[in-house]
Design a protein around this motif. Structure first.
Motif, PDB file in Angstrom:
ATOM      1  N   ARG A  51      45.942  36.747  36.116  1.00 54.59           N
ATOM      2  CA  ARG A  51      46.428  35.393  35.802  1.00 54.59           C
ATOM      3  C   ARG A  51      47.626  35.026  36.693  1.00 54.59           C
ATOM      4  N   SER A  52      48.545  35.946  36.857  1.00 52.10           N
ATOM      5  CA  SER A  52      49.689  35.707  37.738  1.00 52.10           C
ATOM      6  C   SER A  52      49.237  35.556  39.185  1.00 52.10           C
ATOM      7  N   PHE A  53      48.298  36.393  39.613  1.00 49.05           N
ATOM      8  CA  PHE A  53      47.773  36.278  40.972  1.00 49.05           C
ATOM      9  C   PHE A  53      47.126  34.910  41.179  1.00 49.05           C
ATOM     10  N   THR A  54      46.450  34.408  40.161  1.00 52.80           N
ATOM     11  CA  THR A  54      45.822  33.088  40.249  1.00 52.80           C
ATOM     12  C   THR A  54      46.874  32.003  40.426  1.00 52.80           C
ATOM     13  N   ARG A  55      47.906  32.034  39.594  1.00 52.27           N
ATOM     14  CA  ARG A  55      48.983  31.032  39.715  1.00 52.27           C
ATOM     15  C   ARG A  55      49.645  31.083  41.083  1.00 52.27           C
ATOM     16  N   ILE A  56      49.947  32.277  41.543  1.00 51.59           N
ATOM     17  CA  ILE A  56      50.586  32.440  42.850  1.00 51.59           C
ATOM     18  C   ILE A  56      49.670  31.917  43.955  1.00 51.59           C
ATOM     19  N   SER A  57      48.417  32.298  43.926  1.00 54.65           N
ATOM     20  CA  SER A  57      47.464  31.879  44.959  1.00 54.65           C
ATOM     21  C   SER A  57      47.293  30.369  44.977  1.00 54.65           C
ATOM     22  N   ARG A  58      47.168  29.766  43.805  1.00 56.28           N
ATOM     23  CA  ARG A  58      47.006  28.309  43.715  1.00 56.28           C
ATOM     24  C   ARG A  58      48.233  27.592  44.285  1.00 56.28           C
ATOM     25  N   ARG A  59      49.416  28.064  43.930  1.00 60.17           N
ATOM     26  CA  ARG A  59      50.651  27.433  44.429  1.00 60.17           C
ATOM     27  C   ARG A  59      50.786  27.582  45.943  1.00 60.17           C
ATOM     28  N   LEU A  60      50.413  28.735  46.467  1.00 63.97           N
ATOM     29  CA  LEU A  60      50.505  28.931  47.915  1.00 63.97           C
ATOM     30  C   LEU A  60      49.518  28.038  48.662  1.00 63.97           C
ATOM     31  N   ILE A  61      48.321  27.885  48.124  1.00 58.55           N
ATOM     32  CA  ILE A  61      47.349  26.971  48.749  1.00 58.55           C
ATOM     33  C   ILE A  61      47.877  25.547  48.717  1.00 58.55           C
ATOM     34  N   GLU A  62      48.428  25.135  47.580  1.00 59.27           N
ATOM     35  CA  GLU A  62      49.004  23.795  47.474  1.00 59.27           C
ATOM     36  C   GLU A  62      50.145  23.607  48.473  1.00 59.27           C
ATOM     37  N   TRP A  63      50.986  24.621  48.621  1.00 64.32           N
ATOM     38  CA  TRP A  63      52.075  24.571  49.588  1.00 64.32           C
ATOM     39  C   TRP A  63      51.545  24.425  51.016  1.00 64.32           C
ATOM     40  N   MET A  64      50.523  25.207  51.360  1.00 64.69           N
ATOM     41  CA  MET A  64      49.957  25.132  52.714  1.00 64.69           C
ATOM     42  C   MET A  64      49.368  23.757  52.985  1.00 64.69           C
ATOM     43  N   VAL A  65      48.571  23.263  52.046  1.00 64.25           N
ATOM     44  CA  VAL A  65      47.921  21.958  52.241  1.00 64.25           C
ATOM     45  C   VAL A  65      48.963  20.842  52.229  1.00 64.25           C
ATOM     46  N   GLY A  66      50.040  21.027  51.492  1.00 67.83           N
ATOM     47  CA  GLY A  66      51.061  19.999  51.419  1.00 67.83           C
ATOM     48  C   GLY A  66      52.013  19.968  52.598  1.00 67.83           C
ATOM     49  N   SER A  67      52.140  21.095  53.324  1.00 68.24           N
ATOM     50  CA  SER A  67      53.170  21.116  54.364  1.00 68.24           C
ATOM     51  C   SER A  67      52.723  21.613  55.732  1.00 68.24           C
ATOM     52  N   HIS A  68      51.692  22.429  55.814  1.00 65.90           N
ATOM     53  CA  HIS A  68      51.333  23.043  57.098  1.00 65.90           C
ATOM     54  C   HIS A  68      49.893  22.789  57.538  1.00 65.90           C
ATOM     55  N   ALA A  69      49.030  22.509  56.609  1.00 61.25           N
ATOM     56  CA  ALA A  69      47.601  22.465  56.922  1.00 61.25           C
ATOM     57  C   ALA A  69      46.949  21.203  56.385  1.00 61.25           C
ATOM     58  N   HIS A  70      45.929  20.764  57.092  1.00 60.91           N
ATOM     59  CA  HIS A  70      45.088  19.721  56.505  1.00 60.91           C
ATOM     60  C   HIS A  70      43.825  20.343  55.900  1.00 60.91           C
ATOM     61  N   ARG A  71      43.662  21.670  56.149  1.00 58.36           N
ATOM     62  CA  ARG A  71      42.515  22.385  55.575  1.00 58.36           C
ATOM     63  C   ARG A  71      42.881  23.860  55.398  1.00 58.36           C
ATOM     64  N   VAL A  72      42.583  24.384  54.208  1.00 48.46           N
ATOM     65  CA  VAL A  72      42.652  25.814  53.928  1.00 48.46           C
ATOM     66  C   VAL A  72      41.256  26.230  53.507  1.00 48.46           C
ATOM     67  N   GLN A  73      40.738  27.273  54.135  1.00 50.37           N
ATOM     68  CA  GLN A  73      39.373  27.706  53.850  1.00 50.37           C
ATOM     69  C   GLN A  73      39.321  29.202  53.617  1.00 50.37           C
ATOM     70  N   VAL A  74      38.250  29.623  52.972  1.00 52.10           N
ATOM     71  CA  VAL A  74      38.017  31.041  52.719  1.00 52.10           C
ATOM     72  C   VAL A  74      36.511  31.253  52.621  1.00 52.10           C
ATOM     73  N   VAL A  75      36.049  32.396  53.102  1.00 52.71           N
ATOM     74  CA  VAL A  75      34.633  32.742  53.035  1.00 52.71           C
ATOM     75  C   VAL A  75      34.485  33.992  52.183  1.00 52.71           C
ATOM     76  N   ALA A  76      33.511  33.980  51.299  1.00 52.32           N
ATOM     77  CA  ALA A  76      33.202  35.148  50.473  1.00 52.32           C
ATOM     78  C   ALA A  76      31.733  35.490  50.625  1.00 52.32           C
ATOM     79  N   GLN A  77      31.438  36.766  50.554  1.00 52.59           N
ATOM     80  CA  GLN A  77      30.035  37.175  50.596  1.00 52.59           C
ATOM     81  C   GLN A  77      29.268  36.481  49.485  1.00 52.59           C
ATOM     82  N   ALA A  78      28.052  36.115  49.783  1.00 49.03           N
ATOM     83  CA  ALA A  78      27.221  35.403  48.811  1.00 49.03           C
ATOM     84  C   ALA A  78      27.016  36.215  47.534  1.00 49.03           C
ATOM     85  N   SER A  79      27.065  37.518  47.628  1.00 52.51           N
ATOM     86  CA  SER A  79      26.842  38.374  46.457  1.00 52.51           C
ATOM     87  C   SER A  79      28.042  38.420  45.508  1.00 52.51           C
TER      88      SER A  79
END
Length: 156
Positions: A91-119
């Motif tokens: 749960r803490s990792f989720t909050r941290i990850s969400r906030r960091l993505i929001e920070w990146m999109v809000g200040s450094h990036a117009h796109r943040v992406q991630v790829v995961a194996q289909a499985s």
């Protein structure tokens, strides 16, 4: 109590040596390596371009992540955690990850992406429901072992 700071090489090594099995499998699929080498992973993760961060529990790294610049304004997100920490701190990792993505999109990036194996179906659900990333589709044969990936992203 969890704390965050910039990682050092020892942090990458600790997490890579204690990483979850599904993350090890994805690393092997991505690189095409014949066997898992925590030292190789640690060096690759530590030497990438972009932003790096570590989450510590009682001073020991339990989660490391980063944003690698793919091209100006576009970053690939990644993270790796120790097997035992995910069950305790997801749960803490989720909050941290969400906030960091929001920070990146809000200040450094117009796109943040991630790829995961289909499985990795549970990972897909976490990306979309918990982190607010949009599944953009299947990348057929994306990985070195020719398995498919799913692209998730958040755009400004």
């Amino acid at each position: 109590m969890l704390t965050m700071s910039a990682p050092v090489l020892a942090d990458f090594l600790h997490v890579a040596h204690h990483m979850r099995e599904d993350e090890r499998a994805q690393w092997l699929a991505l690189t095409g390596a014949k066997a898992y080498s925590p030292d190789s992973l640690a060096l690759a993760a530590a030497s990438g371009s972009g932003y790096r961060w570590a989450v510590r529990d009682e001073g020991r790294a339990v989660l490391i992540g980063g944003f690698d610049e793919v091209r100006p304004g576009v970053y690939e997100a990644w993270q790796m955690s120790t097997a035992d920490s995910w069950a305790r701190w997801w749960r803490s990792f989720t909050r941290i990850s969400r906030r960091l993505i929001e920070w990146m999109v809000g200040s450094h990036a117009h796109r943040v992406q991630v790829v995961a194996q289909a499985s990795r179906v549970q990972t897909h659900a976490w990306y979309s429901r918990s982190l607010g990333l949009t599944c953009e589709g299947v990348l057929t044969g994306y990985y070195a072992d020719r398995t498919d990936g799913l692209m998730f992203a958040r755009c400004a």
